[in-house]
Design a protein around this motif. Structure first.
Motif, PDB file in Angstrom:
ATOM      1  N   TRP A 153       0.693  -1.218   0.056  1.00 53.01           N
ATOM      2  CA  TRP A 153      -0.060  -0.056  -0.203  1.00 53.01           C
ATOM      3  C   TRP A 153       0.862   1.184  -0.003  1.00 53.01           C
ATOM      4  O   TRP A 153       0.663   2.061  -0.570  1.00 53.01           O
ATOM      5  CB  TRP A 153      -1.018  -0.051   1.258  1.00 53.01           C
ATOM      6  CG  TRP A 153      -2.034  -0.810   1.126  1.00 53.01           C
ATOM      7  CD1 TRP A 153      -2.342  -2.101   1.544  1.00 53.01           C
ATOM      8  CD2 TRP A 153      -3.434  -0.400   0.230  1.00 53.01           C
ATOM      9  NE1 TRP A 153      -3.724  -2.557   0.965  1.00 53.01           N
ATOM     10  CE2 TRP A 153      -4.193  -1.544   0.128  1.00 53.01           C
ATOM     11  CE3 TRP A 153      -3.616   0.507  -0.527  1.00 53.01           C
ATOM     12  CZ2 TRP A 153      -5.510  -1.631  -0.300  1.00 53.01           C
ATOM     13  CZ3 TRP A 153      -4.934   0.527  -1.258  1.00 53.01           C
ATOM     14  CH2 TRP A 153      -5.672  -0.614  -1.022  1.00 53.01           C
ATOM     15  N   GLU A 154       1.872   1.166   0.743  1.00 54.37           N
ATOM     16  CA  GLU A 154       2.779   2.625   0.845  1.00 54.37           C
ATOM     17  C   GLU A 154       3.414   2.726  -0.426  1.00 54.37           C
ATOM     18  O   GLU A 154       3.672   3.751  -1.222  1.00 54.37           O
ATOM     19  CB  GLU A 154       3.877   2.282   1.927  1.00 54.37           C
ATOM     20  CG  GLU A 154       3.447   2.250   3.222  1.00 54.37           C
ATOM     21  CD  GLU A 154       2.827   3.659   3.328  1.00 54.37           C
ATOM     22  OE1 GLU A 154       3.258   4.739   2.994  1.00 54.37           O
ATOM     23  OE2 GLU A 154       2.164   3.723   4.566  1.00 54.37           O
ATOM     24  N   GLU A 155       3.909   1.532  -1.295  1.00 57.57           N
ATOM     25  CA  GLU A 155       4.485   1.865  -2.625  1.00 57.57           C
ATOM     26  C   GLU A 155       3.346   2.078  -3.641  1.00 57.57           C
ATOM     27  O   GLU A 155       3.408   3.024  -4.650  1.00 57.57           O
ATOM     28  CB  GLU A 155       4.805   0.253  -3.097  1.00 57.57           C
ATOM     29  CG  GLU A 155       6.096  -0.040  -2.329  1.00 57.57           C
ATOM     30  CD  GLU A 155       6.613  -1.420  -2.596  1.00 57.57           C
ATOM     31  OE1 GLU A 155       7.861  -1.508  -2.384  1.00 57.57           O
ATOM     32  OE2 GLU A 155       5.795  -2.154  -3.012  1.00 57.57           O
ATOM     33  N   TRP A 156       2.054   1.726  -3.546  1.00 57.34           N
ATOM     34  CA  TRP A 156       0.832   2.341  -4.298  1.00 57.34           C
ATOM     35  C   TRP A 156       0.548   3.688  -4.020  1.00 57.34           C
ATOM     36  O   TRP A 156       0.566   4.491  -5.079  1.00 57.34           O
ATOM     37  CB  TRP A 156      -0.408   1.532  -3.894  1.00 57.34           C
ATOM     38  CG  TRP A 156      -1.485   1.987  -4.617  1.00 57.34           C
ATOM     39  CD1 TRP A 156      -2.105   1.776  -5.978  1.00 57.34           C
ATOM     40  CD2 TRP A 156      -2.648   3.133  -4.035  1.00 57.34           C
ATOM     41  NE1 TRP A 156      -3.348   2.351  -6.208  1.00 57.34           N
ATOM     42  CE2 TRP A 156      -3.480   3.261  -5.188  1.00 57.34           C
ATOM     43  CE3 TRP A 156      -2.497   3.796  -2.995  1.00 57.34           C
ATOM     44  CZ2 TRP A 156      -4.449   4.088  -4.906  1.00 57.34           C
ATOM     45  CZ3 TRP A 156      -3.548   4.857  -2.675  1.00 57.34           C
ATOM     46  CH2 TRP A 156      -4.431   4.986  -3.771  1.00 57.34           C
ATOM     47  N   GLY A 157       0.668   4.145  -2.873  1.00 50.43           N
ATOM     48  CA  GLY A 157       0.597   5.666  -2.643  1.00 50.43           C
ATOM     49  C   GLY A 157       1.883   6.389  -3.192  1.00 50.43           C
ATOM     50  O   GLY A 157       1.546   7.553  -3.792  1.00 50.43           O
ATOM     51  N   ALA A 158       2.985   5.913  -3.104  1.00 48.62           N
ATOM     52  CA  ALA A 158       3.931   6.659  -3.641  1.00 48.62           C
ATOM     53  C   ALA A 158       3.870   6.639  -5.289  1.00 48.62           C
ATOM     54  O   ALA A 158       4.022   7.823  -6.087  1.00 48.62           O
ATOM     55  CB  ALA A 158       5.169   5.892  -3.398  1.00 48.62           C
ATOM     56  N   ALA A 159       3.395   5.568  -5.717  1.00 51.49           N
ATOM     57  CA  ALA A 159       3.121   5.541  -7.498  1.00 51.49           C
ATOM     58  C   ALA A 159       2.055   6.468  -7.866  1.00 51.49           C
ATOM     59  O   ALA A 159       2.137   7.299  -8.481  1.00 51.49           O
ATOM     60  CB  ALA A 159       2.725   4.264  -7.909  1.00 51.49           C
ATOM     61  N   MET A 160       1.196   6.849  -6.937  1.00 54.84           N
ATOM     62  CA  MET A 160      -0.118   7.832  -7.322  1.00 54.84           C
ATOM     63  C   MET A 160       0.541   8.998  -6.995  1.00 54.84           C
ATOM     64  O   MET A 160       0.038   9.834  -7.972  1.00 54.84           O
ATOM     65  CB  MET A 160      -1.151   7.471  -5.993  1.00 54.84           C
ATOM     66  CG  MET A 160      -1.986   6.249  -6.080  1.00 54.84           C
ATOM     67  SD  MET A 160      -2.813   5.744  -7.771  1.00 54.84           S
ATOM     68  CE  MET A 160      -1.393   4.551  -8.300  1.00 54.84           C
TER      69      MET A 160
END
Length: 419
Positions: A153-160
Protein backbone atom coordinates in the motif's frame (compact mmCIF):
# COMPACT_ATOMS: atom_id res chain seq x y z
CA UNK A 1 -37.14 -1.35 -13.85
CA UNK A 2 -40.83 -2.10 -13.85
CA UNK A 3 -42.97 -5.17 -13.49
CA UNK A 4 -46.00 -6.69 -11.83
CA UNK A 5 -46.08 -8.45 -8.49
CA UNK A 6 -45.05 -12.08 -8.11
CA UNK A 7 -48.60 -13.28 -7.51
CA UNK A 8 -49.80 -11.88 -10.86
CA UNK A 9 -47.12 -13.48 -12.97
CA UNK A 10 -49.46 -15.65 -15.04
CA UNK A 11 -51.82 -12.81 -16.04
CA UNK A 12 -51.92 -12.23 -19.79
CA UNK A 13 -49.12 -14.70 -20.45
CA UNK A 14 -51.07 -17.29 -22.39
CA UNK A 15 -50.62 -19.86 -19.63
CA UNK A 16 -46.85 -19.45 -19.38
CA UNK A 17 -45.00 -18.98 -16.12
CA UNK A 18 -43.72 -15.40 -16.19
CA UNK A 19 -40.53 -14.60 -14.30
CA UNK A 20 -39.20 -11.14 -13.58
CA UNK A 21 -35.39 -11.14 -13.70
CA UNK A 22 -33.58 -7.96 -12.61
CA UNK A 23 -29.90 -7.10 -12.39
CA UNK A 24 -27.48 -4.20 -12.38
CA UNK A 25 -24.83 -3.67 -15.01
CA UNK A 26 -23.79 -1.94 -18.19
CA UNK A 27 -25.19 -2.29 -21.74
CA UNK A 28 -22.68 -5.03 -22.61
CA UNK A 29 -23.87 -7.18 -19.71
CA UNK A 30 -27.47 -6.48 -20.70
CA UNK A 31 -26.90 -7.56 -24.31
CA UNK A 32 -25.26 -10.82 -23.25
CA UNK A 33 -27.95 -11.51 -20.66
CA UNK A 34 -30.77 -10.95 -23.14
CA UNK A 35 -29.23 -13.48 -25.52
CA UNK A 36 -28.86 -16.04 -22.74
CA UNK A 37 -32.47 -15.46 -21.63
CA UNK A 38 -33.71 -15.95 -25.20
CA UNK A 39 -31.95 -19.31 -25.29
CA UNK A 40 -33.47 -20.27 -21.92
CA UNK A 41 -36.97 -19.41 -23.18
CA UNK A 42 -36.36 -21.46 -26.33
CA UNK A 43 -35.45 -24.50 -24.23
CA UNK A 44 -38.26 -23.84 -21.72
CA UNK A 45 -41.24 -22.89 -23.91
CA UNK A 46 -43.54 -22.79 -20.90
CA UNK A 47 -41.60 -19.92 -19.32
CA UNK A 48 -41.44 -16.22 -20.24
CA UNK A 49 -38.72 -14.05 -18.69
CA UNK A 50 -39.23 -10.31 -18.31
CA UNK A 51 -35.86 -8.60 -17.86
CA UNK A 52 -34.76 -5.24 -16.49
CA UNK A 53 -31.47 -3.67 -15.45
CA UNK A 54 -30.03 -0.41 -14.12
CA UNK A 55 -26.81 1.05 -12.73
CA UNK A 56 -25.76 -0.34 -9.36
CA UNK A 57 -26.88 2.49 -7.07
CA UNK A 58 -30.24 2.88 -8.84
CA UNK A 59 -30.74 -0.88 -8.83
CA UNK A 60 -29.88 -1.20 -5.14
CA UNK A 61 -32.35 1.50 -4.12
CA UNK A 62 -35.11 0.12 -6.35
CA UNK A 63 -34.64 -3.43 -5.07
CA UNK A 64 -34.79 -2.24 -1.46
CA UNK A 65 -38.11 -0.53 -2.19
CA UNK A 66 -39.51 -3.60 -3.96
CA UNK A 67 -38.38 -5.94 -1.21
CA UNK A 68 -39.89 -3.75 1.51
CA UNK A 69 -43.19 -3.75 -0.38
CA UNK A 70 -43.26 -7.52 -0.91
CA UNK A 71 -42.74 -7.08 -4.66
CA UNK A 72 -39.19 -8.35 -5.19
CA UNK A 73 -38.41 -9.77 -8.67
CA UNK A 74 -38.70 -13.54 -9.02
CA UNK A 75 -34.97 -13.76 -9.80
CA UNK A 76 -32.72 -10.96 -8.60
CA UNK A 77 -29.03 -10.19 -8.83
CA UNK A 78 -27.47 -9.57 -5.41
CA UNK A 79 -24.21 -8.28 -4.04
CA UNK A 80 -22.78 -10.36 -1.22
CA UNK A 81 -23.31 -7.42 1.13
CA UNK A 82 -27.08 -7.70 0.53
CA UNK A 83 -27.56 -11.40 1.19
CA UNK A 84 -27.72 -11.40 4.98
CA UNK A 85 -30.06 -8.41 4.97
CA UNK A 86 -32.57 -9.96 2.57
CA UNK A 87 -32.23 -13.51 3.90
CA UNK A 88 -32.97 -12.55 7.49
CA UNK A 89 -35.86 -10.36 6.35
CA UNK A 90 -37.54 -13.34 4.68
CA UNK A 91 -37.14 -11.97 1.15
CA UNK A 92 -35.13 -14.90 -0.25
CA UNK A 93 -36.02 -18.51 -0.97
CA UNK A 94 -33.94 -21.42 0.36
CA UNK A 95 -32.17 -22.59 -2.80
CA UNK A 96 -30.47 -25.48 -1.04
CA UNK A 97 -33.82 -27.25 -1.01
CA UNK A 98 -34.20 -26.88 -4.80
CA UNK A 99 -32.72 -29.76 -6.80
CA UNK A 100 -33.03 -27.63 -9.94
CA UNK A 101 -29.96 -25.61 -8.91
CA UNK A 102 -26.83 -27.74 -9.20
CA UNK A 103 -23.94 -26.42 -7.12
CA UNK A 104 -21.48 -29.35 -7.23
CA UNK A 105 -19.22 -27.58 -9.75
CA UNK A 106 -18.78 -24.47 -7.60
CA UNK A 107 -15.87 -24.00 -5.20
CA UNK A 108 -17.18 -24.62 -1.68
CA UNK A 109 -15.62 -21.42 -0.34
CA UNK A 110 -17.32 -19.29 -2.99
CA UNK A 111 -20.62 -21.10 -2.52
CA UNK A 112 -20.53 -20.58 1.25
CA UNK A 113 -20.56 -16.80 0.86
CA UNK A 114 -24.17 -17.11 -0.35
CA UNK A 115 -25.28 -18.97 2.79
CA UNK A 116 -26.62 -17.56 6.06
CA UNK A 117 -26.74 -19.79 9.14
CA UNK A 118 -26.23 -22.85 6.95
CA UNK A 119 -29.03 -22.06 4.48
CA UNK A 120 -28.13 -21.40 0.83
CA UNK A 121 -30.07 -18.26 -0.07
CA UNK A 122 -28.06 -17.22 -3.11
CA UNK A 123 -25.84 -18.82 -5.76
CA UNK A 124 -22.73 -17.15 -7.21
CA UNK A 125 -23.05 -16.03 -10.82
CA UNK A 126 -19.39 -15.31 -11.46
CA UNK A 127 -16.00 -15.25 -9.79
CA UNK A 128 -14.44 -11.83 -9.47
CA UNK A 129 -11.68 -10.06 -7.65
CA UNK A 130 -10.45 -6.55 -7.05
CA UNK A 131 -7.87 -4.80 -9.18
CA UNK A 132 -5.98 -1.61 -9.74
CA UNK A 133 -7.40 -0.61 -13.12
CA UNK A 134 -5.29 1.79 -15.15
CA UNK A 135 -5.07 3.68 -18.42
CA UNK A 136 -2.12 1.95 -20.09
CA UNK A 137 -1.22 4.87 -22.37
CA UNK A 138 -1.28 7.45 -19.59
CA UNK A 139 0.67 5.29 -17.11
CA UNK A 140 3.38 4.45 -19.63
CA UNK A 141 3.63 8.08 -20.73
CA UNK A 142 4.27 9.09 -17.12
CA UNK A 143 7.51 7.10 -16.92
CA UNK A 144 6.42 5.68 -13.54
CA UNK A 145 7.28 2.01 -12.96
CA UNK A 146 4.35 -0.25 -13.82
CA UNK A 147 2.61 -2.05 -10.93
CA UNK A 148 4.36 -5.15 -9.56
CA UNK A 149 2.66 -8.27 -8.28
CA UNK A 150 4.00 -7.72 -4.75
CA UNK A 151 3.67 -3.97 -4.29
CA UNK A 152 2.51 -2.70 -0.90
CA UNK A 153 0.00 0.00 0.00
CA UNK A 154 2.85 2.40 0.74
CA UNK A 155 4.32 1.70 -2.70
CA UNK A 156 0.90 2.18 -4.27
CA UNK A 157 0.60 5.57 -2.56
CA UNK A 158 4.06 6.58 -3.77
CA UNK A 159 3.13 5.58 -7.33
CA UNK A 160 -0.05 7.69 -7.15
CA UNK A 161 2.03 10.70 -6.12
CA UNK A 162 4.51 10.13 -8.95
CA UNK A 163 1.70 9.79 -11.49
CA UNK A 164 0.15 13.04 -10.28
CA UNK A 165 3.50 14.81 -10.59
CA UNK A 166 3.97 13.59 -14.18
CA UNK A 167 1.57 16.23 -15.56
CA UNK A 168 -0.48 13.83 -17.69
CA UNK A 169 -3.13 15.97 -19.45
CA UNK A 170 -6.68 15.40 -18.31
CA UNK A 171 -9.26 14.47 -20.90
CA UNK A 172 -13.00 14.28 -21.20
CA UNK A 173 -15.43 16.94 -20.06
CA UNK A 174 -13.75 19.66 -18.04
CA UNK A 175 -10.28 18.30 -18.73
CA UNK A 176 -8.92 21.24 -20.77
CA UNK A 177 -5.85 22.71 -19.15
CA UNK A 178 -5.78 20.29 -16.22
CA UNK A 179 -3.66 17.29 -15.37
CA UNK A 180 -4.56 13.88 -13.98
CA UNK A 181 -4.11 12.67 -10.45
CA UNK A 182 -2.76 9.19 -9.79
CA UNK A 183 -6.02 7.53 -8.81
CA UNK A 184 -9.31 7.58 -6.96
CA UNK A 185 -9.16 8.44 -3.25
CA UNK A 186 -9.73 5.01 -1.61
CA UNK A 187 -10.78 6.50 1.72
CA UNK A 188 -14.44 6.46 0.74
CA UNK A 189 -14.45 2.75 -0.15
CA UNK A 190 -15.36 0.13 2.43
CA UNK A 191 -14.04 -2.49 -0.01
CA UNK A 192 -10.60 -0.85 -0.14
CA UNK A 193 -10.54 -0.53 3.65
CA UNK A 194 -11.38 -4.22 3.98
CA UNK A 195 -8.47 -5.18 1.72
CA UNK A 196 -6.13 -2.95 3.71
CA UNK A 197 -7.33 -4.58 6.95
CA UNK A 198 -6.92 -8.11 5.58
CA UNK A 199 -3.35 -7.28 4.60
CA UNK A 200 -2.70 -6.77 8.31
CA UNK A 201 -4.38 -10.02 9.32
CA UNK A 202 -7.57 -8.27 10.44
CA UNK A 203 -11.13 -8.34 9.12
CA UNK A 204 -14.04 -6.02 8.49
CA UNK A 205 -16.33 -8.27 10.57
CA UNK A 206 -15.91 -11.11 13.01
CA UNK A 207 -17.56 -14.48 12.45
CA UNK A 208 -20.39 -13.49 14.78
CA UNK A 209 -21.16 -10.29 12.87
CA UNK A 210 -19.37 -7.70 15.01
CA UNK A 211 -16.78 -5.16 13.89
CA UNK A 212 -13.39 -6.76 13.31
CA UNK A 213 -11.42 -3.52 13.60
CA UNK A 214 -10.97 -0.68 16.06
CA UNK A 215 -11.35 3.09 16.02
CA UNK A 216 -7.54 3.30 15.83
CA UNK A 217 -7.50 1.13 12.69
CA UNK A 218 -10.04 3.30 10.89
CA UNK A 219 -8.37 6.51 12.05
CA UNK A 220 -5.06 5.30 10.65
CA UNK A 221 -6.65 4.39 7.29
CA UNK A 222 -8.51 7.67 6.92
CA UNK A 223 -5.51 9.75 8.05
CA UNK A 224 -3.33 8.03 5.44
CA UNK A 225 -5.90 8.59 2.66
CA UNK A 226 -6.42 12.18 3.82
CA UNK A 227 -2.68 12.74 3.52
CA UNK A 228 -2.58 11.35 -0.02
CA UNK A 229 -5.41 13.64 -1.09
CA UNK A 230 -3.82 16.72 0.49
CA UNK A 231 -0.61 15.91 -1.41
CA UNK A 232 -2.57 15.79 -4.64
CA UNK A 233 -1.84 12.10 -5.20
CA UNK A 234 -5.52 11.07 -5.39
CA UNK A 235 -8.82 12.63 -6.40
CA UNK A 236 -10.33 15.71 -4.77
CA UNK A 237 -13.35 15.48 -2.50
CA UNK A 238 -15.71 16.92 -5.12
CA UNK A 239 -14.82 14.05 -7.47
CA UNK A 240 -15.52 11.28 -4.97
CA UNK A 241 -18.97 12.72 -4.26
CA UNK A 242 -19.87 12.11 -7.94
CA UNK A 243 -19.46 8.33 -7.61
CA UNK A 244 -22.64 6.42 -8.43
CA UNK A 245 -21.42 2.88 -9.09
CA UNK A 246 -20.81 3.45 -12.82
CA UNK A 247 -17.34 3.59 -14.35
CA UNK A 248 -18.32 6.68 -16.35
CA UNK A 249 -18.51 8.84 -13.21
CA UNK A 250 -15.22 7.78 -11.65
CA UNK A 251 -12.16 10.03 -12.00
CA UNK A 252 -10.62 7.44 -14.35
CA UNK A 253 -13.83 7.29 -16.39
CA UNK A 254 -13.79 11.09 -16.62
CA UNK A 255 -10.08 10.92 -17.55
CA UNK A 256 -9.21 12.98 -14.50
CA UNK A 257 -7.11 10.13 -13.01
CA UNK A 258 -4.69 7.54 -14.36
CA UNK A 259 -6.07 4.62 -12.32
CA UNK A 260 -8.90 3.33 -10.19
CA UNK A 261 -9.54 0.60 -7.61
CA UNK A 262 -12.46 -1.49 -8.76
CA UNK A 263 -13.75 -5.02 -9.31
CA UNK A 264 -12.55 -6.71 -12.48
CA UNK A 265 -15.85 -7.35 -14.30
CA UNK A 266 -17.14 -3.74 -14.38
CA UNK A 267 -13.65 -2.56 -15.34
CA UNK A 268 -14.46 -3.67 -18.89
CA UNK A 269 -16.50 -0.47 -19.20
CA UNK A 270 -13.32 1.63 -19.17
CA UNK A 271 -12.15 0.33 -22.55
CA UNK A 272 -14.77 2.21 -24.56
CA UNK A 273 -13.91 5.40 -22.66
CA UNK A 274 -10.13 5.16 -22.78
CA UNK A 275 -9.65 4.11 -26.40
CA UNK A 276 -10.65 0.52 -27.02
CA UNK A 277 -8.70 -2.76 -26.80
CA UNK A 278 -5.37 -2.47 -25.02
CA UNK A 279 -6.22 0.86 -23.40
CA UNK A 280 -7.09 -0.65 -20.00
CA UNK A 281 -5.09 -3.02 -17.81
CA UNK A 282 -5.54 -4.75 -14.46
CA UNK A 283 -2.90 -4.98 -11.74
CA UNK A 284 -2.96 -6.82 -8.40
CA UNK A 285 -4.13 -4.97 -5.32
CA UNK A 286 -1.45 -3.77 -2.90
CA UNK A 287 -0.50 -6.06 -0.02
CA UNK A 288 0.34 -5.51 3.62
CA UNK A 289 3.90 -4.45 4.43
CA UNK A 290 4.88 -8.09 5.04
CA UNK A 291 3.37 -9.23 1.72
CA UNK A 292 0.08 -10.51 3.18
CA UNK A 293 -2.60 -10.16 0.48
CA UNK A 294 -5.86 -8.47 1.34
CA UNK A 295 -7.33 -9.21 -2.07
CA UNK A 296 -9.57 -12.25 -2.49
CA UNK A 297 -11.66 -14.12 -5.01
CA UNK A 298 -15.34 -13.65 -4.31
CA UNK A 299 -18.55 -14.11 -6.20
CA UNK A 300 -18.75 -11.00 -8.34
CA UNK A 301 -22.49 -11.20 -7.73
CA UNK A 302 -25.19 -13.70 -6.82
CA UNK A 303 -28.64 -14.72 -7.96
CA UNK A 304 -31.45 -15.20 -5.48
CA UNK A 305 -35.11 -16.11 -5.79
CA UNK A 306 -37.95 -14.23 -4.14
CA UNK A 307 -39.57 -16.16 -1.32
CA UNK A 308 -42.91 -14.87 -2.67
CA UNK A 309 -42.43 -16.12 -6.24
CA UNK A 310 -45.32 -18.06 -7.74
CA UNK A 311 -42.84 -20.13 -9.78
CA UNK A 312 -39.97 -21.34 -7.57
CA UNK A 313 -38.98 -24.29 -9.77
CA UNK A 314 -38.84 -22.20 -12.95
CA UNK A 315 -36.87 -19.47 -11.13
CA UNK A 316 -34.39 -22.04 -9.82
CA UNK A 317 -34.08 -23.51 -13.33
CA UNK A 318 -33.16 -20.08 -14.72
CA UNK A 319 -30.33 -19.71 -12.20
CA UNK A 320 -29.10 -23.23 -12.91
CA UNK A 321 -29.11 -22.46 -16.64
CA UNK A 322 -27.02 -19.30 -16.21
CA UNK A 323 -24.48 -21.07 -14.01
CA UNK A 324 -24.25 -24.56 -15.50
CA UNK A 325 -25.36 -24.57 -19.15
CA UNK A 326 -22.30 -24.55 -21.48
CA UNK A 327 -24.05 -22.46 -24.14
CA UNK A 328 -25.26 -19.89 -21.63
CA UNK A 329 -21.82 -19.65 -20.05
CA UNK A 330 -20.27 -19.09 -23.48
CA UNK A 331 -22.75 -16.29 -24.25
CA UNK A 332 -22.24 -14.57 -20.87
CA UNK A 333 -18.45 -14.86 -21.00
CA UNK A 334 -16.83 -12.83 -18.22
CA UNK A 335 -19.57 -10.20 -18.18
CA UNK A 336 -20.32 -11.08 -14.55
CA UNK A 337 -16.82 -12.28 -13.77
CA UNK A 338 -15.39 -15.62 -14.79
CA UNK A 339 -17.78 -18.61 -14.59
CA UNK A 340 -18.11 -20.17 -11.13
CA UNK A 341 -18.54 -23.67 -12.54
CA UNK A 342 -14.90 -24.82 -12.44
CA UNK A 343 -15.19 -27.20 -15.39
CA UNK A 344 -16.90 -24.65 -17.62
CA UNK A 345 -14.44 -21.92 -16.62
CA UNK A 346 -11.50 -24.08 -17.71
CA UNK A 347 -13.30 -24.90 -20.95
CA UNK A 348 -14.19 -21.27 -21.68
CA UNK A 349 -10.91 -19.51 -20.88
CA UNK A 350 -9.04 -20.41 -24.12
CA UNK A 351 -11.97 -19.07 -26.14
CA UNK A 352 -12.22 -15.69 -24.42
CA UNK A 353 -11.57 -12.53 -26.41
CA UNK A 354 -11.23 -8.82 -25.71
CA UNK A 355 -11.31 -7.65 -22.10
CA UNK A 356 -12.58 -11.06 -20.99
CA UNK A 357 -9.06 -12.33 -21.72
CA UNK A 358 -7.61 -9.53 -19.57
CA UNK A 359 -9.82 -10.61 -16.67
CA UNK A 360 -8.87 -14.27 -17.12
CA UNK A 361 -5.16 -13.42 -17.15
CA UNK A 362 -5.63 -11.35 -13.98
CA UNK A 363 -7.21 -14.36 -12.25
CA UNK A 364 -4.47 -16.74 -13.41
CA UNK A 365 -1.81 -14.44 -11.99
CA UNK A 366 -3.48 -14.68 -8.58
CA UNK A 367 -4.29 -18.40 -8.38
CA UNK A 368 -3.06 -20.01 -5.13
CA UNK A 369 -1.86 -16.63 -3.82
CA UNK A 370 -5.00 -15.26 -2.17
CA UNK A 371 -6.66 -16.10 1.13
CA UNK A 372 -10.27 -17.44 1.30
CA UNK A 373 -13.08 -14.88 1.02
CA UNK A 374 -14.76 -13.58 4.15
CA UNK A 375 -18.27 -14.80 4.97
CA UNK A 376 -21.26 -12.72 3.86
CA UNK A 377 -21.34 -9.54 5.99
CA UNK A 378 -24.05 -9.05 8.62
CA UNK A 379 -27.33 -7.48 7.52
CA UNK A 380 -26.42 -3.98 8.73
CA UNK A 381 -23.47 -3.71 6.37
CA UNK A 382 -25.57 -2.72 3.37
CA UNK A 383 -26.52 0.53 5.13
CA UNK A 384 -23.03 0.97 6.59
CA UNK A 385 -21.48 1.21 3.12
CA UNK A 386 -23.29 4.52 2.68
CA UNK A 387 -22.43 5.59 6.22
CA UNK A 388 -18.76 4.82 5.59
CA UNK A 389 -18.62 7.06 2.51
CA UNK A 390 -20.64 9.82 4.19
CA UNK A 391 -18.35 9.90 7.24
CA UNK A 392 -15.23 10.00 5.08
CA UNK A 393 -16.76 12.88 3.12
CA UNK A 394 -16.60 14.82 6.40
CA UNK A 395 -12.85 14.19 6.44
CA UNK A 396 -12.22 14.96 2.78
CA UNK A 397 -14.14 18.26 2.97
CA UNK A 398 -12.25 19.23 6.14
CA UNK A 399 -15.26 19.21 8.44
CA UNK A 400 -13.96 16.49 10.79
CA UNK A 401 -10.60 15.01 11.65
CA UNK A 402 -9.98 11.34 10.79
CA UNK A 403 -10.24 10.53 14.51
CA UNK A 404 -13.57 12.33 14.92
CA UNK A 405 -15.06 10.70 11.83
CA UNK A 406 -13.79 7.25 12.84
CA UNK A 407 -15.30 7.58 16.33
CA UNK A 408 -18.63 8.61 14.78
CA UNK A 409 -18.59 5.67 12.36
CA UNK A 410 -17.80 3.15 15.10
CA UNK A 411 -20.73 4.42 17.17
CA UNK A 412 -23.11 4.28 14.21
CA UNK A 413 -21.85 0.85 13.15
CA UNK A 414 -22.33 -0.70 16.57
CA UNK A 415 -25.89 0.64 16.67
CA UNK A 416 -26.63 -0.67 13.17
CA UNK A 417 -25.21 -4.10 13.94
CA UNK A 418 -27.04 -4.49 17.24
CA UNK A 419 -29.21 -7.68 17.15
Amino acid sequence: MTGCGGGANADGSGGKAVLRFSWWGNPDRAERTERAVELFEKRHPGVEVQTSFAGYETYKQKLATQAAGGDAPDVMQLDYRQINQYATAGVLLDLGARDAVRTGGIDKGLLATGAVDGTQYAVPLGRGTQAVVYDTGAWRASGVELPRADWTWEEWGAAMAELSAADIPAGGEGGAGGTRVGGLDPGQSEDAFEMWLRGQGKALYTRDGKLGFTEDDLTRWWAWCDGLRKRGAVSEARQTTQLDGSVENTPLGRQQAVSDINWDAPASGYEAILGGPGSTALAPMPTGEDGTPGQYFKPSMFAGVSAATAHPEEAAALIDFIVNDPDAVEILGAGRGLPVNDRLRERLEPELTGFDRVIAAHHRSLEDRLKPPPPAPPKGDNALQTTFQRDYDQVSFGRKTPREAAAEFITEAKAELRP
